[in-house]
Motif scaffolding. Structure first.
Motif, PDB file in Angstrom:
ATOM      1  N   VAL A 173       4.824   7.616  -0.505  1.00  0.00           N
ATOM      2  CA  VAL A 173       5.592   7.893  -1.719  1.00  0.00           C
ATOM      3  C   VAL A 173       5.297   9.306  -2.202  1.00  0.00           C
ATOM      4  O   VAL A 173       4.400   9.985  -1.729  1.00  0.00           O
ATOM      5  N   GLU A 174       6.091   9.712  -3.195  1.00  0.00           N
ATOM      6  CA  GLU A 174       5.878  11.008  -3.824  1.00  0.00           C
ATOM      7  C   GLU A 174       4.922  10.853  -5.006  1.00  0.00           C
ATOM      8  O   GLU A 174       4.468   9.766  -5.327  1.00  0.00           O
ATOM      9  N   CYS A 175       4.657  11.950  -5.684  1.00  0.00           N
ATOM     10  CA  CYS A 175       3.602  12.040  -6.701  1.00  0.00           C
ATOM     11  C   CYS A 175       3.640  10.882  -7.699  1.00  0.00           C
ATOM     12  O   CYS A 175       4.678  10.555  -8.251  1.00  0.00           O
ATOM     13  N   MET A 176       2.465  10.281  -7.921  1.00  0.00           N
ATOM     14  CA  MET A 176       2.332   9.211  -8.901  1.00  0.00           C
ATOM     15  C   MET A 176       1.398   9.602 -10.040  1.00  0.00           C
ATOM     16  O   MET A 176       0.907   8.756 -10.775  1.00  0.00           O
ATOM     17  N   GLY A 177       1.150  10.921 -10.184  1.00  0.00           N
ATOM     18  CA  GLY A 177       0.483  11.411 -11.378  1.00  0.00           C
ATOM     19  C   GLY A 177      -1.026  11.379 -11.360  1.00  0.00           C
ATOM     20  O   GLY A 177      -1.649  11.503 -12.416  1.00  0.00           O
ATOM     21  N   ASN A 178      -1.640  11.224 -10.198  1.00  0.00           N
ATOM     22  CA  ASN A 178      -3.093  11.224 -10.115  1.00  0.00           C
ATOM     23  C   ASN A 178      -3.605  12.444  -9.358  1.00  0.00           C
ATOM     24  O   ASN A 178      -4.576  12.377  -8.606  1.00  0.00           O
TER      25      ASN A 178
ATOM     26  N   VAL B 105       0.854  -1.184   0.000  1.00  0.00           N
ATOM     27  CA  VAL B 105       0.000   0.000   0.000  1.00  0.00           C
ATOM     28  C   VAL B 105       0.892   1.237   0.000  1.00  0.00           C
ATOM     29  O   VAL B 105       1.535   1.556   1.009  1.00  0.00           O
ATOM     30  N   GLN B 106       0.929   1.933  -1.143  1.00  0.00           N
ATOM     31  CA  GLN B 106       1.776   3.105  -1.285  1.00  0.00           C
ATOM     32  C   GLN B 106       0.890   4.352  -1.313  1.00  0.00           C
ATOM     33  O   GLN B 106       0.174   4.597  -2.285  1.00  0.00           O
ATOM     34  N   VAL B 107       0.949   5.120  -0.241  1.00  0.00           N
ATOM     35  CA  VAL B 107       0.100   6.301  -0.091  1.00  0.00           C
ATOM     36  C   VAL B 107       0.857   7.525  -0.595  1.00  0.00           C
ATOM     37  O   VAL B 107       1.963   7.806  -0.127  1.00  0.00           O
ATOM     38  N   CYS B 108       0.254   8.250  -1.530  1.00  0.00           N
ATOM     39  CA  CYS B 108       0.873   9.478  -2.019  1.00  0.00           C
ATOM     40  C   CYS B 108       0.693  10.575  -0.981  1.00  0.00           C
ATOM     41  O   CYS B 108      -0.424  10.854  -0.540  1.00  0.00           O
ATOM     42  N   GLY B 109       1.791  11.221  -0.600  1.00  0.00           N
ATOM     43  CA  GLY B 109       1.732  12.300   0.374  1.00  0.00           C
ATOM     44  C   GLY B 109       2.153  13.635  -0.188  1.00  0.00           C
ATOM     45  O   GLY B 109       2.399  14.582   0.574  1.00  0.00           O
ATOM     46  N   THR B 110       2.257  13.740  -1.529  1.00  0.00           N
ATOM     47  CA  THR B 110       2.658  14.994  -2.150  1.00  0.00           C
ATOM     48  C   THR B 110       1.532  16.022  -2.043  1.00  0.00           C
ATOM     49  O   THR B 110       0.382  15.679  -1.774  1.00  0.00           O
ATOM     50  N   THR B 111       1.853  17.302  -2.280  1.00  0.00           N
ATOM     51  CA  THR B 111       0.959  18.424  -1.958  1.00  0.00           C
ATOM     52  C   THR B 111      -0.486  18.247  -2.425  1.00  0.00           C
ATOM     53  O   THR B 111      -1.409  18.414  -1.620  1.00  0.00           O
TER      54      THR B 111
ATOM     55  N   ALA C  65      -5.329  15.007 -10.197  1.00  0.00           N
ATOM     56  CA  ALA C  65      -6.710  15.427 -10.444  1.00  0.00           C
ATOM     57  C   ALA C  65      -7.729  14.523  -9.779  1.00  0.00           C
ATOM     58  O   ALA C  65      -8.917  14.840  -9.762  1.00  0.00           O
ATOM     59  N   SER C  66      -7.294  13.399  -9.243  1.00  0.00           N
ATOM     60  CA  SER C  66      -8.206  12.485  -8.549  1.00  0.00           C
ATOM     61  C   SER C  66      -7.635  12.120  -7.178  1.00  0.00           C
ATOM     62  O   SER C  66      -7.756  11.003  -6.707  1.00  0.00           O
ATOM     63  N   ALA C  67      -6.998  13.113  -6.569  1.00  0.00           N
ATOM     64  CA  ALA C  67      -6.414  12.922  -5.238  1.00  0.00           C
ATOM     65  C   ALA C  67      -7.512  12.877  -4.175  1.00  0.00           C
ATOM     66  O   ALA C  67      -8.595  13.412  -4.388  1.00  0.00           O
ATOM     67  N   PRO C  68      -7.224  12.221  -3.038  1.00  0.00           N
ATOM     68  CA  PRO C  68      -6.017  11.466  -2.708  1.00  0.00           C
ATOM     69  C   PRO C  68      -6.059  10.064  -3.295  1.00  0.00           C
ATOM     70  O   PRO C  68      -7.132   9.541  -3.587  1.00  0.00           O
ATOM     71  N   MET C  69      -4.889   9.485  -3.456  1.00  0.00           N
ATOM     72  CA  MET C  69      -4.815   8.176  -4.091  1.00  0.00           C
ATOM     73  C   MET C  69      -3.776   7.307  -3.408  1.00  0.00           C
ATOM     74  O   MET C  69      -2.892   7.791  -2.707  1.00  0.00           O
ATOM     75  N   VAL C  70      -3.918   6.001  -3.626  1.00  0.00           N
ATOM     76  CA  VAL C  70      -2.892   5.050  -3.241  1.00  0.00           C
ATOM     77  C   VAL C  70      -2.661   4.111  -4.418  1.00  0.00           C
ATOM     78  O   VAL C  70      -3.543   3.904  -5.251  1.00  0.00           O
ATOM     79  N   GLN C  71      -1.463   3.582  -4.476  1.00  0.00           N
ATOM     80  CA  GLN C  71      -1.171   2.489  -5.406  1.00  0.00           C
ATOM     81  C   GLN C  71      -0.990   1.233  -4.582  1.00  0.00           C
ATOM     82  O   GLN C  71      -0.233   1.227  -3.610  1.00  0.00           O
ATOM     83  N   ILE C  72      -1.697   0.185  -4.952  1.00  0.00           N
ATOM     84  CA  ILE C  72      -1.563  -1.103  -4.279  1.00  0.00           C
ATOM     85  C   ILE C  72      -1.149  -2.119  -5.326  1.00  0.00           C
ATOM     86  O   ILE C  72      -1.911  -2.418  -6.248  1.00  0.00           O
ATOM     87  N   ASN C  73       0.082  -2.599  -5.210  1.00  0.00           N
ATOM     88  CA  ASN C  73       0.693  -3.455  -6.219  1.00  0.00           C
ATOM     89  C   ASN C  73       0.633  -2.755  -7.581  1.00  0.00           C
ATOM     90  O   ASN C  73       1.188  -1.673  -7.727  1.00  0.00           O
ATOM     91  N   ASP C  74      -0.091  -3.272  -8.549  1.00  0.00           N
ATOM     92  CA  ASP C  74      -0.100  -2.658  -9.878  1.00  0.00           C
ATOM     93  C   ASP C  74      -1.291  -1.736 -10.111  1.00  0.00           C
ATOM     94  O   ASP C  74      -1.442  -1.207 -11.214  1.00  0.00           O
TER      95      ASP C  74
ATOM     96  N   ASP D  86      -3.547  12.779   4.650  1.00  0.00           N
ATOM     97  CA  ASP D  86      -3.281  12.511   6.074  1.00  0.00           C
ATOM     98  C   ASP D  86      -4.373  11.628   6.667  1.00  0.00           C
ATOM     99  O   ASP D  86      -4.094  10.756   7.504  1.00  0.00           O
ATOM    100  N   ASP D  87      -5.617  11.838   6.229  1.00  0.00           N
ATOM    101  CA  ASP D  87      -6.716  10.987   6.705  1.00  0.00           C
ATOM    102  C   ASP D  87      -6.569   9.561   6.172  1.00  0.00           C
ATOM    103  O   ASP D  87      -6.919   8.600   6.871  1.00  0.00           O
ATOM    104  N   ILE D  88      -6.075   9.442   4.953  1.00  0.00           N
ATOM    105  CA  ILE D  88      -5.849   8.113   4.369  1.00  0.00           C
ATOM    106  C   ILE D  88      -4.767   7.378   5.156  1.00  0.00           C
ATOM    107  O   ILE D  88      -4.904   6.195   5.486  1.00  0.00           O
ATOM    108  N   MET D  89      -3.692   8.105   5.480  1.00  0.00           N
ATOM    109  CA  MET D  89      -2.622   7.493   6.258  1.00  0.00           C
ATOM    110  C   MET D  89      -3.119   7.105   7.640  1.00  0.00           C
ATOM    111  O   MET D  89      -2.787   6.021   8.154  1.00  0.00           O
ATOM    112  N   ALA D  90      -3.941   7.966   8.241  1.00  0.00           N
ATOM    113  CA  ALA D  90      -4.483   7.654   9.574  1.00  0.00           C
ATOM    114  C   ALA D  90      -5.362   6.412   9.534  1.00  0.00           C
ATOM    115  O   ALA D  90      -5.344   5.593  10.461  1.00  0.00           O
ATOM    116  N   ALA D  91      -6.137   6.253   8.459  1.00  0.00           N
ATOM    117  CA  ALA D  91      -6.989   5.070   8.326  1.00  0.00           C
ATOM    118  C   ALA D  91      -6.143   3.802   8.222  1.00  0.00           C
ATOM    119  O   ALA D  91      -6.526   2.747   8.746  1.00  0.00           O
TER     120      ALA D  91
END
Length: 222
Positions: free
Chosen positions: A147-152, A106-112, A154-163, A120-125
């Protein structure tokens, strides 16, 4: 993971991974990948070969996969390049895991943009579920990374899980995604907002509205 150092070399590591070799299917894939590059440039195949190796390790361990040092040595030998060069690539790119991870990374994007939209709420969850940065849960299911920005953006907040990417998240929708994965089911990927398909405006068009019905030329108005 945030710690970009490889798992320490040890007799146990060598005993488990010292005999690593491509599976028959991946051996064919590796030859196909290397053949894409001109003579003398085979080292350019290091990134796709590391990805292939990580996926094979993942298949053997029922995790997302990672790169033990003997596995990187195997790739280095095939490409006739120093091991340190392979390690430099693997340690630079976050797509490679240098330490063991769980079944779901579970890779949580924390960029601006994600932070402004509630990362921060996603990380807290995640933490409420017993997940901690850089660690794998006791059941072996989840490893948490920021992690840093993964290019989403416009649909923030996001996470990448595996692929897969999961976007427009709330703590509730994130928990649904994680529950589905833990139960062995595949949740809907992409945006989690009802009625949204990609990153089109939520609700209705607010700019260039004439484009919705015709190929309107705005250049005269500009």
């Amino acid at each position: 993971m945030s710690d970009r150092h490889p798992e320490p070399d040890s007799p146990e590591l060598r005993a488990r991974w010292g005999g690593f070799a491509w599976s028959p299917v991946n051996a064919d894939k590796a030859r196909e990948i290397i053949a894409r590059y001109p003579a003398g440039r085979q080292r350019s195949a290091v990134m796709p070969l590391l990805d292939l190796a990580q996926r094979q390790v993942g298949a053997e361990t029922n995790t997302q996969g990672w790169l033990p040092l003997p596995v990187m040595e195997y790739v280095a030998k095939q490409l006739e390049m120093p091991v340190i060069r392979v390690l430099e690539v693997a340690s630079f790119y976050m797509m490679y895991n240098l330490q063991p991870v769980g079944r779901f990374h579970v890779q949580v994007c924390g960029t601006t943009p994600c932070m402004l939209r509630g990362s921060d709420d996603i990380m807290a969850a995640c933490k409420v579920r017993g997940m901690h940065l850089g660690h794998t849960t006791n059941d072996g299911l989840f490893t948490l990374t920021e992690v840093e920005c993964m290019g989403n953006c416009a649909s923030a907040p996001m996470v990448q899980i595996n692929d897969d990417n999961y976007e427009d998240l709330t703590p509730g929708t994130l928990n649904h995604v994680l529950d589905e994965l833990a139960a062995g089911r595949q949740p809907k990927t992409g945006t989690q907002l009802p009625g949204r398909h990609t990153v089109e405006p939520v609700g209705a068009l607010s700019t260039l509205t004439a484009m919705a019905e015709a190929n309107h030329d705005y250049r005269g108005q500009w």
